[in-house]
Design a protein around this motif. Structure first.
Motif, PDB file in Angstrom:
ATOM      1  N   TYR A 190     -15.795   4.784  -4.342  1.00  0.00           N
ATOM      2  CA  TYR A 190     -14.467   4.210  -4.581  1.00  0.00           C
ATOM      3  C   TYR A 190     -14.502   2.691  -4.468  1.00  0.00           C
ATOM      4  CZ  TYR A 190      -9.629   2.839  -3.838  1.00  0.00           C
ATOM      5  OH  TYR A 190      -8.423   2.218  -3.924  1.00  0.00           O
ATOM      6  N   GLU A 191     -15.251   2.166  -3.503  1.00  0.00           N
ATOM      7  CA  GLU A 191     -15.302   0.722  -3.303  1.00  0.00           C
ATOM      8  C   GLU A 191     -15.795   0.010  -4.563  1.00  0.00           C
ATOM      9  OE1 GLU A 191     -14.211  -1.065  -0.844  1.00  0.00           O
ATOM     10  OE2 GLU A 191     -13.522   0.695   0.260  1.00  0.00           O
ATOM     11  N   ILE A 192     -16.757   0.636  -5.266  1.00  0.00           N
ATOM     12  CA  ILE A 192     -17.295   0.016  -6.475  1.00  0.00           C
ATOM     13  C   ILE A 192     -16.266   0.033  -7.603  1.00  0.00           C
ATOM     14  CG2 ILE A 192     -19.076   0.218  -8.257  1.00  0.00           C
ATOM     15  CD1 ILE A 192     -20.930   1.365  -6.162  1.00  0.00           C
ATOM     16  N   CYS A 193     -15.483   1.110  -7.656  1.00  0.00           N
ATOM     17  CA  CYS A 193     -14.536   1.287  -8.759  1.00  0.00           C
ATOM     18  C   CYS A 193     -13.147   0.736  -8.463  1.00  0.00           C
ATOM     19  CB  CYS A 193     -14.419   2.770  -9.128  1.00  0.00           C
ATOM     20  SG  CYS A 193     -15.972   3.507  -9.663  1.00  0.00           S
ATOM     21  N   ASN A 194     -12.911   0.299  -7.252  1.00  0.00           N
ATOM     22  CA  ASN A 194     -11.574  -0.158  -6.853  1.00  0.00           C
ATOM     23  C   ASN A 194     -11.186  -1.437  -7.593  1.00  0.00           C
ATOM     24  OD1 ASN A 194      -9.181  -0.714  -5.573  1.00  0.00           O
ATOM     25  ND2 ASN A 194     -10.131  -1.380  -3.654  1.00  0.00           N
ATOM     26  N   GLN A 195     -10.157  -1.353  -8.418  1.00  0.00           N
ATOM     27  CA  GLN A 195      -9.670  -2.505  -9.184  1.00  0.00           C
ATOM     28  C   GLN A 195      -8.224  -2.837  -8.831  1.00  0.00           C
ATOM     29  OE1 GLN A 195     -11.574  -4.318 -11.587  1.00  0.00           O
ATOM     30  NE2 GLN A 195     -13.199  -3.172 -10.546  1.00  0.00           N
ATOM     31  N   SER A 196      -7.818  -2.425  -7.632  1.00  0.00           N
ATOM     32  CA  SER A 196      -6.409  -2.600  -7.255  1.00  0.00           C
ATOM     33  C   SER A 196      -6.012  -4.070  -7.134  1.00  0.00           C
ATOM     34  CB  SER A 196      -6.122  -1.877  -5.933  1.00  0.00           C
ATOM     35  OG  SER A 196      -6.949  -2.381  -4.888  1.00  0.00           O
ATOM     36  N   ASP A 197      -6.974  -4.943  -6.920  1.00  0.00           N
ATOM     37  CA  ASP A 197      -6.672  -6.378  -6.806  1.00  0.00           C
ATOM     38  C   ASP A 197      -7.090  -7.160  -8.049  1.00  0.00           C
ATOM     39  OD1 ASP A 197      -5.608  -6.145  -4.235  1.00  0.00           O
ATOM     40  OD2 ASP A 197      -7.597  -6.279  -3.317  1.00  0.00           O
ATOM     41  N   ASN A 198      -7.379  -6.448  -9.115  1.00  0.00           N
ATOM     42  CA  ASN A 198      -7.834  -7.103 -10.342  1.00  0.00           C
ATOM     43  C   ASN A 198      -6.636  -7.377 -11.254  1.00  0.00           C
ATOM     44  OD1 ASN A 198      -8.939  -7.915 -12.753  1.00  0.00           O
ATOM     45  ND2 ASN A 198     -10.344  -6.189 -12.958  1.00  0.00           N
ATOM     46  N   TYR A 199      -6.244  -8.635 -11.331  1.00  0.00           N
ATOM     47  CA  TYR A 199      -5.106  -9.033 -12.156  1.00  0.00           C
ATOM     48  C   TYR A 199      -5.507 -10.019 -13.257  1.00  0.00           C
ATOM     49  CZ  TYR A 199      -2.320  -6.948  -8.420  1.00  0.00           C
ATOM     50  OH  TYR A 199      -1.779  -6.072  -7.508  1.00  0.00           O
ATOM     51  N   HIS A 200      -6.787 -10.062 -13.580  1.00  0.00           N
ATOM     52  CA  HIS A 200      -7.266 -11.077 -14.513  1.00  0.00           C
ATOM     53  C   HIS A 200      -6.639 -10.944 -15.902  1.00  0.00           C
ATOM     54  CE1 HIS A 200     -10.123 -12.995 -11.904  1.00  0.00           C
ATOM     55  NE2 HIS A 200     -10.703 -11.849 -11.610  1.00  0.00           N
ATOM     56  N   VAL A 201      -6.563  -9.728 -16.422  1.00  0.00           N
ATOM     57  CA  VAL A 201      -5.996  -9.542 -17.749  1.00  0.00           C
ATOM     58  C   VAL A 201      -4.503  -9.875 -17.743  1.00  0.00           C
ATOM     59  CG1 VAL A 201      -5.526  -7.861 -19.571  1.00  0.00           C
ATOM     60  CG2 VAL A 201      -7.746  -7.862 -18.429  1.00  0.00           C
ATOM     61  N   GLU A 202      -3.815  -9.484 -16.673  1.00  0.00           N
ATOM     62  CA  GLU A 202      -2.392  -9.812 -16.567  1.00  0.00           C
ATOM     63  C   GLU A 202      -2.192 -11.328 -16.516  1.00  0.00           C
ATOM     64  OE1 GLU A 202       1.435  -8.596 -13.794  1.00  0.00           O
ATOM     65  OE2 GLU A 202      -0.522  -8.853 -12.842  1.00  0.00           O
ATOM     66  N   LYS A 203      -3.002 -12.019 -15.728  1.00  0.00           N
ATOM     67  CA  LYS A 203      -2.878 -13.472 -15.636  1.00  0.00           C
ATOM     68  C   LYS A 203      -3.145 -14.135 -16.983  1.00  0.00           C
ATOM     69  CE  LYS A 203      -4.112 -13.835 -10.734  1.00  0.00           C
ATOM     70  NZ  LYS A 203      -5.145 -14.294  -9.761  1.00  0.00           N
ATOM     71  N   PHE A 204      -4.119 -13.590 -17.709  1.00  0.00           N
ATOM     72  CA  PHE A 204      -4.400 -14.099 -19.047  1.00  0.00           C
ATOM     73  C   PHE A 204      -3.163 -13.950 -19.933  1.00  0.00           C
ATOM     74  CE2 PHE A 204      -5.408 -12.202 -23.243  1.00  0.00           C
ATOM     75  CZ  PHE A 204      -5.778 -13.350 -23.918  1.00  0.00           C
ATOM     76  N   GLY A 205      -2.561 -12.757 -19.933  1.00  0.00           N
ATOM     77  CA  GLY A 205      -1.380 -12.515 -20.766  1.00  0.00           C
ATOM     78  C   GLY A 205      -0.206 -13.393 -20.377  1.00  0.00           C
ATOM     79  N   LEU A 206       0.015 -13.556 -19.083  1.00  0.00           N
ATOM     80  CA  LEU A 206       1.125 -14.385 -18.607  1.00  0.00           C
ATOM     81  C   LEU A 206       0.911 -15.848 -18.989  1.00  0.00           C
ATOM     82  CD1 LEU A 206       1.704 -12.825 -15.061  1.00  0.00           C
ATOM     83  CD2 LEU A 206       3.191 -12.612 -17.067  1.00  0.00           C
ATOM     84  N   HIS A 207      -0.329 -16.305 -18.905  1.00  0.00           N
ATOM     85  CA  HIS A 207      -0.626 -17.692 -19.272  1.00  0.00           C
ATOM     86  C   HIS A 207      -0.285 -17.932 -20.738  1.00  0.00           C
ATOM     87  CE1 HIS A 207      -2.804 -21.551 -19.308  1.00  0.00           C
ATOM     88  NE2 HIS A 207      -3.209 -21.176 -20.502  1.00  0.00           N
ATOM     89  N   VAL A 208      -0.705 -17.022 -21.601  1.00  0.00           N
ATOM     90  CA  VAL A 208      -0.456 -17.188 -23.025  1.00  0.00           C
ATOM     91  C   VAL A 208       1.039 -17.143 -23.327  1.00  0.00           C
ATOM     92  CG1 VAL A 208      -0.745 -16.133 -25.303  1.00  0.00           C
ATOM     93  CG2 VAL A 208      -2.703 -16.324 -23.754  1.00  0.00           C
TER      94      VAL A 208
END
Length: 310
Positions: free
Chosen positions: A1-19
């Motif tokens: 689970y630790e390897i697959c945990n993406q609960s703190d991954n907001y990179h794509v959202e931040k990209f979309g919000l920036h645009v």
């Protein structure tokens, strides 16, 4: 689970919000590919971010079923035919990009993100100007390419923090975002360069090449500072080897178009010749292994370094 945990991954959202946060009011945003289409549609429809922006996937509008089924979700957008086809001819039931712009750009801003489709033919009546991750369509000649950066307030990428490439696989959306970040940084310089290629006046060409060089040099310096400060991962430096390539190209073009191609010490010709050698050498030495096999210019640059007078 630790390897697959993406609960703190907001990179794509931040990209979309920036645009989305930097687009003008009531923009029509043309997209191509899963990353841009799904990110922007999710944020505008599900999260209610910038509902005034209408996101149109260029693959979707190329299907005859699009207008009957989904057309009513895009009030105010004019579809000048039953489907979009990149090479559609006039006086048919189909339409091309130029016809779409003819009917919509007079009333609303139109952008494309991340980039126009590869099959899009050159536009006779419109320019495509860099605008951060996206590009903006404007009537041809509406702005002077040399001054567009002052006339169009493109978003500043110096505060945008891209994903760290070592944390994600090569095919992950985060890696795509990182790649598009480097593309966005280099895009204005490449635009100035291509404008110089299109210009027929020697002096005008030199102005474009010099402006492209100055822009790319400053971008590379800022990236170096962000890496040295720890803000960007050192691994990402591999992505910037092409900055050296582009800088070398600008120096070579300036050398070629310097009057008389002077080789005297201290002359502009000598300066530009030394400049191209420096950056082409940087490119050859820093390019990732894959670049050496897929970049068709790699061997040409090696030959150029061996024979600088070519």
């Amino acid at each position: 689970y630790e390897i697959c945990n993406q609960s703190d991954n907001y990179h794509v959202e931040k990209f979309g919000l920036h645009v989305l946060s930097h687009l003008p009011n009531n923009t029509i945003l043309l997209t191509s590919g899963d990353l841009s289409t799904n990110t922007f549609r999710y944020l505008t429809i599900a999260e209610g971010v910038r509902p005034d922006v209408q996101v149109l996937d260029m693959s979707f509008i190329g299907s005859p079923w699009f207008i009957p089924i989904l057309g009513h979700h895009f009030p105010g957008v004019v579809f000048p035919g039953v489907a979009y086809i990149s090479h559609a001819r006039h006086n048919t039931r189909l339409y091309n990009l130029e016809q779409f712009l003819d009917h919509n750009l007079k009333h609303r801003p139109v952008f494309v993100c991340l980039k126009p489709r590869d099959d899009t033919p050159p536009l006779a009546k419109y320019d495509i100007l860099p605008y951060s991750f996206c590009s903006q369509f404007l009537p041809k000649g509406a702005v002077d390419p040399l001054l567009y950066g002052k006339q169009i307030p493109a978003p500043d990428l110096s505060t945008y923090l891209p994903p760290r490439t070592e944390l994600f696989g090569d095919q992950a959306w985060e890696d795509v975002v990182l790649h598009e970040y480097w593309e966005a940084l280099a895009k204005p310089g490449r635009y100035l360069w291509s404008s110089g290629e299109e210009s027929r006046r020697v002096e005008r060409k030199k102005q474009f090449y010099l402006a492209a060089y100055e822009y790319l040099f400053q971008a590379k310096e800022e990236i170096s500072q962000r890496i040295n400060s720890g803000e960007l991962s050192p691994v990402t430096w591999n992505h910037t080897s092409y900055y050296s390539k582009y800088l070398g190209v600008q120096c070579r073009q300036l050398w070629v178009h310097t009057t008389g191609r002077s080789r005297d010490p201290g002359s502009l010709g000598e300066k530009y010749e030394a400049c191209q050698r420096k950056y082409f050498t940087d490119y050859i030495e820093s390019a990732p292994p894959l670049t050496k096999t897929v970049d068709k210019d790699f061997k040409n640059i090696q030959m150029l370094l061996e024979n600088p007078g070519m």
